[in-house]
Write an enzyme that holds these catalytic residues in place. Structure first.
Site, PDB file in Angstrom:
ATOM      1  CG  HIS A 232      -2.035  -0.969   1.175  1.00 11.05           C
ATOM      2  ND1 HIS A 232      -2.897  -1.052   0.102  1.00 11.05           N
ATOM      3  CD2 HIS A 232      -2.454  -1.900   2.075  1.00 11.05           C
ATOM      4  CE1 HIS A 232      -3.796  -1.996   0.335  1.00 11.05           C
ATOM      5  NE2 HIS A 232      -3.555  -2.535   1.517  1.00 11.05           N
ATOM      6  CB  CYS A 275      -2.545   3.639  -3.670  1.00 10.88           C
ATOM      7  SG  CYS A 275      -3.714   2.357  -4.185  1.00 10.88           S
TER       8      CYS A 275
END
Length: 393
Positions: A232, A275
């Site tokens: 992430h 991301c």
């Protein structure tokens, strides 16, 4: 084998044959309704350095359209009189009674005499990085999967990276589910070429041809570094499984002087699947319209390439079974481009094109992703398949 599989397995031979006259094949597939008027205008107006680049875009577009389009494309290649006369090399690709293609070009193994780069200007020695070490270098993979909500599909990405970079002559090493502090220390260990005892803390595994297994030999730097972070992330950072951020700038700095000098002057590639924000990226509709003396020193930030799955502030897509859009595209484009002698920036430009075409939502333009590539490479970086290694296509 499906028609799509036949086209994919014969891509190199088809590319070489159709380079004889790109305009003809583009017009023929348009006349047969295999591409839309908008796609025809796009394919006619794209800016590519070579005819082969245009042919690659066309064939990739047809592959993306699925089985029926590929079947119609194969039929066109075999039955149209103009095509048969213009591209005599396609005669070796005729379907036999069993529906398979004759004389397949070797796409799955390397070291085959039929696998050769397209005709182009041969790069001088000082125009490309020399990768002479055995292995070529290290491919370090940080695979952070198990957060409070697992990043399903991340293992697929790690395996794809392990397979393709081993094929390209690298040792592919992975450590999984690292906190921010563990990531930081693990990367320092890889940068400093620590011994096995120091690496045991991170449960490092090595790709051995079909899976990751326990590391048996301490890593040593070669002539290049590949560092892949699967996690992430937020703007400018990736997260450890403890949700603590480690900046991408710090990750890169671990392998630069003065922290590391063994890789000075050697190419260092960073692939970041994470991301870079929480915003959903939307699409827009495009409007179509018809230096030389060497220096004894180099900047410490030289020889770096960073490819991030998405531009800052936005989400990156990952399929829970098939892996992420970005990493899977990188691996597929490496498989296609490296046997042709393409350099990595050319390959990653095609990744940008491929990922940028994808739709993450049912409504066109509602869920898009645009990877970003930035580099300070001073030469061409050409990764070559390693003799006696094989990769699935």
């Amino acid at each position: 084998m499906s028609a799509r599989g036949k086209v994919r397995s014969q891509k190199t031979a088809i590319h070489e044959a159709l380079c004889a006259d790109y305009s003809l094949i583009l017009n023929k597939v348009f006349e047969k309704g295999l591409i839309t008027p908008r796609e025809y205008r796009n394919l006619k107006s794209i800016n590519k350095e070579s005819v082969e680049g245009h042919v690659i875009e066309l064939v990739d577009k047809l592959l993306d359209k699925g089985e029926d389009t590929c079947e119609a494309f194969l039929s066109l290649l075999q039955t149209d009189d103009d095509i048969v006369k213009t591209y005599p090399a396609l005669r070796t690709l005729q379907l036999d009674d069993r529906g398979t293609l004759h004389a397949p070009v070797q796409d799955t193994s390397v070291g085959h005499s039929d696998v050769r780069p397209p005709p182009s200007k041969k790069l001088k020695k000082d125009e490309r990085y020399e990768l002479n070490s055995q292995p070529s270098g290290l491919c370090v993979i940080i695979n952070n999967k198990n957060f409070s909500k697992p990043r399903r599909g991340s293992d697929k990405d790690a395996e794809s990276l392990g397979e393709v970079f081993t094929w390209l002559g690298f040792r592919a090493l992975m450590c999984k589910d690292q906190t921010k502090d563990q990531m930081e220390r693990a990367l320092k260990c890889f940068a400093s070429q620590s011994d096995l005892a120091q690496l045991q803390e991170f449960n490092v595994e090595e790709w051995t041809g079909s899976k990751f297994t326990a590391l048996q030999e301490a890593p040593r730097h070669g002539d290049a570094l590949i560092c892949c972070i699967l996690s992430h992330g937020r703007k400018g950072v990736v997260l450890g499984i403890d949700d603590q951020p480690l900046s991408i700038k710090q990750i890169i700095g671990t392998f630069l002087p003065p922290a590391n000098t063994t890789l000075t002057g050697k190419p260092k590639v960073f692939l970041i699947q994470a991301c870079q924000g929480g915003q959903a990226q939307h699409g827009v509709f495009e409007e179509l319209q018809a230096d030389d003396s060497p220096s004894p020193t180099i900047p410490k930030e030289a020889d770096v390439l960073v490819a991030v799955a998405t531009v800052e502030d936005y989400l990156a897509f990952r399929h829970i079974t098939d892996g992420s859009w970005f990493i899977q595209s990188v691996c597929e484009q490496l498989k296609d481009g490296c046997p042709r002698g393409e350099d990595i920036t050319t390959i990653l430009q095609r990744v940008n094109w491929e990922v940028g075409k994808k739709e993450g939502c049912s409504a066109p333009g509602a869920g898009k992703q645009m990877p970003e590539v930035r580099f300070t490479l001073r030469k061409k970086l050409v990764l070559s398949p390693h003799p006696n290694c094989f990769v699935a296509k």
